[in-house]
Scaffold this active site. Structure first.
Site, PDB file in Angstrom:
ATOM      1  N   ASP A 100       0.825  -1.200   0.000  1.00 26.37           N
ATOM      2  CA  ASP A 100       0.000   0.000   0.000  1.00 26.37           C
ATOM      3  C   ASP A 100       0.862   1.254   0.000  1.00 26.37           C
ATOM      4  OD1 ASP A 100       0.944  -0.526   2.578  1.00 26.37           O
ATOM      5  OD2 ASP A 100      -0.928  -0.070   3.593  1.00 26.37           O
ATOM      6  N   ASP A 103       6.906   3.987   3.457  1.00 24.50           N
ATOM      7  CA  ASP A 103       7.103   5.150   4.317  1.00 24.50           C
ATOM      8  C   ASP A 103       8.610   5.288   4.563  1.00 24.50           C
ATOM      9  OD1 ASP A 103       6.509   7.219   6.129  1.00 24.50           O
ATOM     10  OD2 ASP A 103       6.028   5.869   7.753  1.00 24.50           O
TER      11      ASP A 103
HETATM   12  P1  IMP Z   1       7.745   1.594   6.535  1.00 26.84           P
HETATM   13  O1  IMP Z   1       8.350   0.322   7.022  1.00 26.84           O
HETATM   14  O2  IMP Z   1       8.119   2.771   7.399  1.00 26.84           O
HETATM   15  O3  IMP Z   1       7.990   1.885   5.072  1.00 26.84           O
HETATM   16  O4  IMP Z   1       6.215   1.476   6.793  1.00 26.84           O
HETATM   17  C1  IMP Z   1       5.358   0.914   5.951  1.00 26.84           C
HETATM   18  C2  IMP Z   1       4.057   0.610   6.643  1.00 26.84           C
HETATM   19  O5  IMP Z   1       3.658   1.630   7.579  1.00 26.84           O
HETATM   20  C3  IMP Z   1       2.979   0.564   5.615  1.00 26.84           C
HETATM   21  O6  IMP Z   1       2.875  -0.698   5.028  1.00 26.84           O
HETATM   22  C4  IMP Z   1       1.765   0.942   6.421  1.00 26.84           C
HETATM   23  O7  IMP Z   1       1.255  -0.194   7.073  1.00 26.84           O
HETATM   24  C5  IMP Z   1       2.281   1.893   7.457  1.00 26.84           C
HETATM   25  N1  IMP Z   1       2.089   3.301   7.059  1.00 26.84           N
HETATM   26  C6  IMP Z   1       3.050   4.204   6.797  1.00 26.84           C
HETATM   27  N2  IMP Z   1       2.538   5.403   6.476  1.00 26.84           N
HETATM   28  C7  IMP Z   1       1.198   5.255   6.510  1.00 26.84           C
HETATM   29  C8  IMP Z   1       0.088   6.158   6.265  1.00 26.84           C
HETATM   30  O8  IMP Z   1       0.232   7.351   5.933  1.00 26.84           O
HETATM   31  N3  IMP Z   1      -1.145   5.617   6.423  1.00 26.84           N
HETATM   32  C9  IMP Z   1      -1.371   4.328   6.782  1.00 26.84           C
HETATM   33  N4  IMP Z   1      -0.371   3.459   7.006  1.00 26.84           N
HETATM   34  C10 IMP Z   1       0.899   3.916   6.883  1.00 26.84           C
HETATM   35 MG    MG Z   2       1.609  -1.987   4.383  1.00 25.50          MG
END
Ligand code: IMP
Ligand code: MG
Length: 177
Positions: A100, A103
């Protein structure tokens, strides 16, 4: 609550992007046999459903689930834990991870490393959203929907505290604190 939400990406814009992503993926993987789509739960379930139904190539669906450790559980803020694995061996298969949102990039980097170790014929990532300003690890995204600013978004599968996943558009929620 809902009146606090502001639309960032409309249903129509998401659908247009899904059309184009599916066309590109269908052409890139034509004549390669089944493409294994690995949806990352829970956030990707709606995007995966819409993307997969637009593909014109044979494909299979798998799911994987991960969670980020909260600050209380780990001293490493980027630590990721596997909650549920795919059901089938992906060795020698063409694999596309469907996310999805990217981040910090830690979740996708963890998943790519985990799946790459299993010897797929190819491994790429498709994410609907990415927040370039938040990037902490470089992770290659072959298929990208939209780059967005550093805001918390909900809808189209994405949640805030498990709410708003079924909104049809991508909306910005004011972050508490
Ligand atoms: P990362 O490991 O920091 O890249 O985080 C990824 C995960 O954080 C995604 O798969 C989402 O589950 C969650 N996430 C990060 N940003 C958002 C947002 O703006 N809305 C909802 N979920 C988010
Ligand atoms: Mg996710």
């Amino acid at each position: 609550m809902s009146d606090e939400l502001q639309t960032l990406i409309t249903e129509e814009d998401i659908a247009d992007r899904a059309d184009r992503l599916a066309a590109t993926i269908s052409s890139d993987y034509a004549d390669k046999g089944d493409l294994v789509l690995v949806g990352v739960l829970k956030g990707s379930f709606i995007f995966l459903a819409d993307l997969a139904r637009r593909l014109t190539i044979p494909h299979r669906i798998e799911f994987i689930a991960v969670t980020s450790y909260g600050d209380s559980e780990s001293t490493d803020p980027g630590a990721v834990r596997l909650l549920m694995d795919v059901r089938h061996d992906i060795a020698d298969q063409h694999v596309l991870v469907v996310e999805d949102i990217v981040d910090t990039g830690h979740t996708l980097a963890y998943l790519m490393k985990l799946l790459r170790a299993r010897g797929p014929a190819s491994l790429n990532a498709c994410t609907l959203l990415r927040k370039p300003d938040r990037s902490e690890v470089d992770v290659d995204v072959a298929y990208l929907g939209f780059d967005i600013p550093d805001v918390w978004v909900v809808g189209y599968g994405l949640d805030f505290a498990e709410r708003h996943r079924t909104l049809p558009s991508i909306c910005v929620i004011p972050q508490p604190g």
